[in-house]
Design an enzyme around this catalytic site. Structure first.
Site, PDB file in Angstrom:
ATOM      1  CE  LYS A 248      46.615  42.571  34.101  1.00  8.32           C
ATOM      2  NZ  LYS A 248      46.923  43.045  35.639  1.00  8.32           N
TER       3      LYS A 248
ATOM      4  NE  ARG B 210      40.852  40.772  36.230  1.00  7.63           N
ATOM      5  CZ  ARG B 210      40.680  41.969  35.966  1.00  7.63           C
ATOM      6  NH1 ARG B 210      41.031  42.333  34.787  1.00  7.63           N
ATOM      7  NH2 ARG B 210      41.170  42.840  36.981  1.00  7.63           N
TER       8      ARG B 210
ATOM      9  NE  ARG C 273      46.892  50.675  39.916  1.00  6.83           N
ATOM     10  CZ  ARG C 273      46.603  49.535  39.066  1.00  6.83           C
ATOM     11  NH1 ARG C 273      47.158  48.881  38.427  1.00  6.83           N
ATOM     12  NH2 ARG C 273      45.577  48.921  39.789  1.00  6.83           N
TER      13      ARG C 273
ATOM     14  NE  ARG D  99      42.338  50.563  39.463  1.00  6.40           N
ATOM     15  CZ  ARG D  99      42.672  49.661  38.707  1.00  6.40           C
ATOM     16  NH1 ARG D  99      43.330  49.734  37.766  1.00  6.40           N
ATOM     17  NH2 ARG D  99      41.800  48.604  38.890  1.00  6.40           N
TER      18      ARG D  99
ATOM     19  NE  ARG E 154      42.252  45.040  42.277  1.00  2.46           N
ATOM     20  CZ  ARG E 154      42.967  46.260  41.658  1.00  2.46           C
ATOM     21  NH1 ARG E 154      43.151  46.779  42.586  1.00  2.46           N
ATOM     22  NH2 ARG E 154      43.535  46.244  40.612  1.00  2.46           N
TER      23      ARG E 154
HETATM   24  P1  AMP Z   1      41.803  46.403  36.179  1.00  2.12           P
HETATM   25  O1  AMP Z   1      41.706  47.733  35.738  1.00  2.12           O
HETATM   26  O2  AMP Z   1      42.059  45.274  35.056  1.00  2.12           O
HETATM   27  O3  AMP Z   1      42.437  45.989  37.528  1.00  2.12           O
HETATM   28  O4  AMP Z   1      40.147  45.741  36.424  1.00  2.12           O
HETATM   29  C1  AMP Z   1      39.345  46.750  37.336  1.00  2.12           C
HETATM   30  C2  AMP Z   1      38.193  45.949  37.956  1.00  2.12           C
HETATM   31  O5  AMP Z   1      37.483  45.888  36.751  1.00  2.12           O
HETATM   32  C3  AMP Z   1      38.341  44.656  38.257  1.00  2.12           C
HETATM   33  O6  AMP Z   1      38.545  44.526  39.720  1.00  2.12           O
HETATM   34  C4  AMP Z   1      36.926  44.030  38.025  1.00  2.12           C
HETATM   35  O7  AMP Z   1      36.030  44.441  39.007  1.00  2.12           O
HETATM   36  C5  AMP Z   1      36.485  44.557  36.948  1.00  2.12           C
HETATM   37  N1  AMP Z   1      36.959  44.048  35.506  1.00  2.12           N
HETATM   38  C6  AMP Z   1      37.973  44.280  34.760  1.00  2.12           C
HETATM   39  N2  AMP Z   1      38.035  43.250  33.546  1.00  2.12           N
HETATM   40  C7  AMP Z   1      37.239  42.398  33.934  1.00  2.12           C
HETATM   41  C8  AMP Z   1      36.888  41.286  33.479  1.00  2.12           C
HETATM   42  N3  AMP Z   1      37.597  40.851  32.332  1.00  2.12           N
HETATM   43  N4  AMP Z   1      36.132  40.401  34.095  1.00  2.12           N
HETATM   44  C9  AMP Z   1      35.394  40.581  35.207  1.00  2.12           C
HETATM   45  N5  AMP Z   1      35.669  42.092  35.715  1.00  2.12           N
HETATM   46  C10 AMP Z   1      36.458  42.816  35.276  1.00  2.12           C
END
Ligand code: AMP
Length: 223
Positions: free
Chosen positions: A13, A88, A124, A157, A168
């Site tokens: 994404k 989400r 990654r 990360r 996740r």
């Molecule tokens: P991502 O980079 O999108 O994988 O997000 C990393 C982490 O940020 C996720 O595992 C959540 O802990 C938090 N996070 C990101 N976007 C959201 C969201 N829309 N709602 C809740 N937690 C989020």
């Protein structure tokens, strides 16, 4: 215009969002990036989010909505934006519709098997400074461990470790996947095969987006 990029972690994404931003000029808005910045800067919000993020859990809806709200009302998002990582869950999707109604909304769901998610996330790396995304299998940096754009160190990360990846994925299937039906019912949903090469995925996305943008422009002219 609002583009929403759905899909499991590691489906690309962020990468597709960057490519779309370059092609169309609409900013990519990533809640994950926004939260990671808060964590890096040690803000109270970042401290609150960090524990959950490290465990692979979602931060509260209130926190995620507050982040996105601040960003999408910035002047550069006026004409449109591309969201990666939000919504989400269904509650977040409903909230987004309330705070920012858009004439044109398109959802691209980049699909990937769980096994591929695990392989990809383990490989990654992200730039510790500018956040650029690499993958040691698919999109490796020119020099090991250094960002092609700014030369800073590449890091893994904390939530890209195998235990956290599993968590996740569970959360994705339970909370985020129901958005597929939600957006199908709205008639704005497009399924994209995420096992393809980055360029092919991008081509598949922008072909649909070009078509939808043209349709929307023509409809506006008729009105
Ligand atoms: P991502 O980079 O999108 O994988 O997000 C990393 C982490 O940020 C996720 O595992 C959540 O802990 C938090 N996070 C990101 N976007 C959201 C969201 N829309 N709602 C809740 N937690 C989020």
């Amino acid at each position: 215009m609002r583009v929403i990029l759905l899909g499991p972690p590691g489906s690309g994404k962020g990468t597709q969002g960057d490519l779309l931003e370059k092609k169309y000029g609409f900013p990519k808005v990533s809640t994950g990036d926004l939260l990671r910045r808060e964590v890096q800067e040690g803000t109270p919000l970042g401290k609150k989010a960090e524990v959950k993020m490290n465990r692979g859990e979602l931060v509260s809806d209130d926190l995620a909505v507050a982040m996105i709200k601040k960003r999408i009302f910035a002047s550069d998002c006026k004409e449109g934006y591309i969201i990666d990582g939000f919504p989400r869950n269904i509650a977040q999707a409903q909230k987004l519709e309330k705070i920012d109604k858009k004439d044109l909304e398109i959802v691209f769901d980049i699909r990937l098997r769980d096994q591929t998610v695990i392989e990809r996330l383990s490989a990654r790396r992200i730039c510790s400074s500018c956040g650029a995304i690499y993958n040691l299998l698919l999109q490796s940096p020119k020099e090991d461990e250094a960002c092609d754009m700014c030369g800073s160190k590449l890091i893994q990360r904390r939530d890209d470790t195998s235990e956290v990846i599993k968590e996740r994925l569970i959360i994705y299937h339970e909370q985020t996947e129901p958005l597929v039906d939600y957006y199908k019912k709205k008639g704005v949903y497009y399924r994209i095969e995420g096992e393809e090469k980055i360029e092919i995925i991008f081509h598949n996305i922008y072909s649909i987006l070009d078509r939808e943008l043209t349709k929307s422009m023509e409809a506006r002219l008729v009105r």
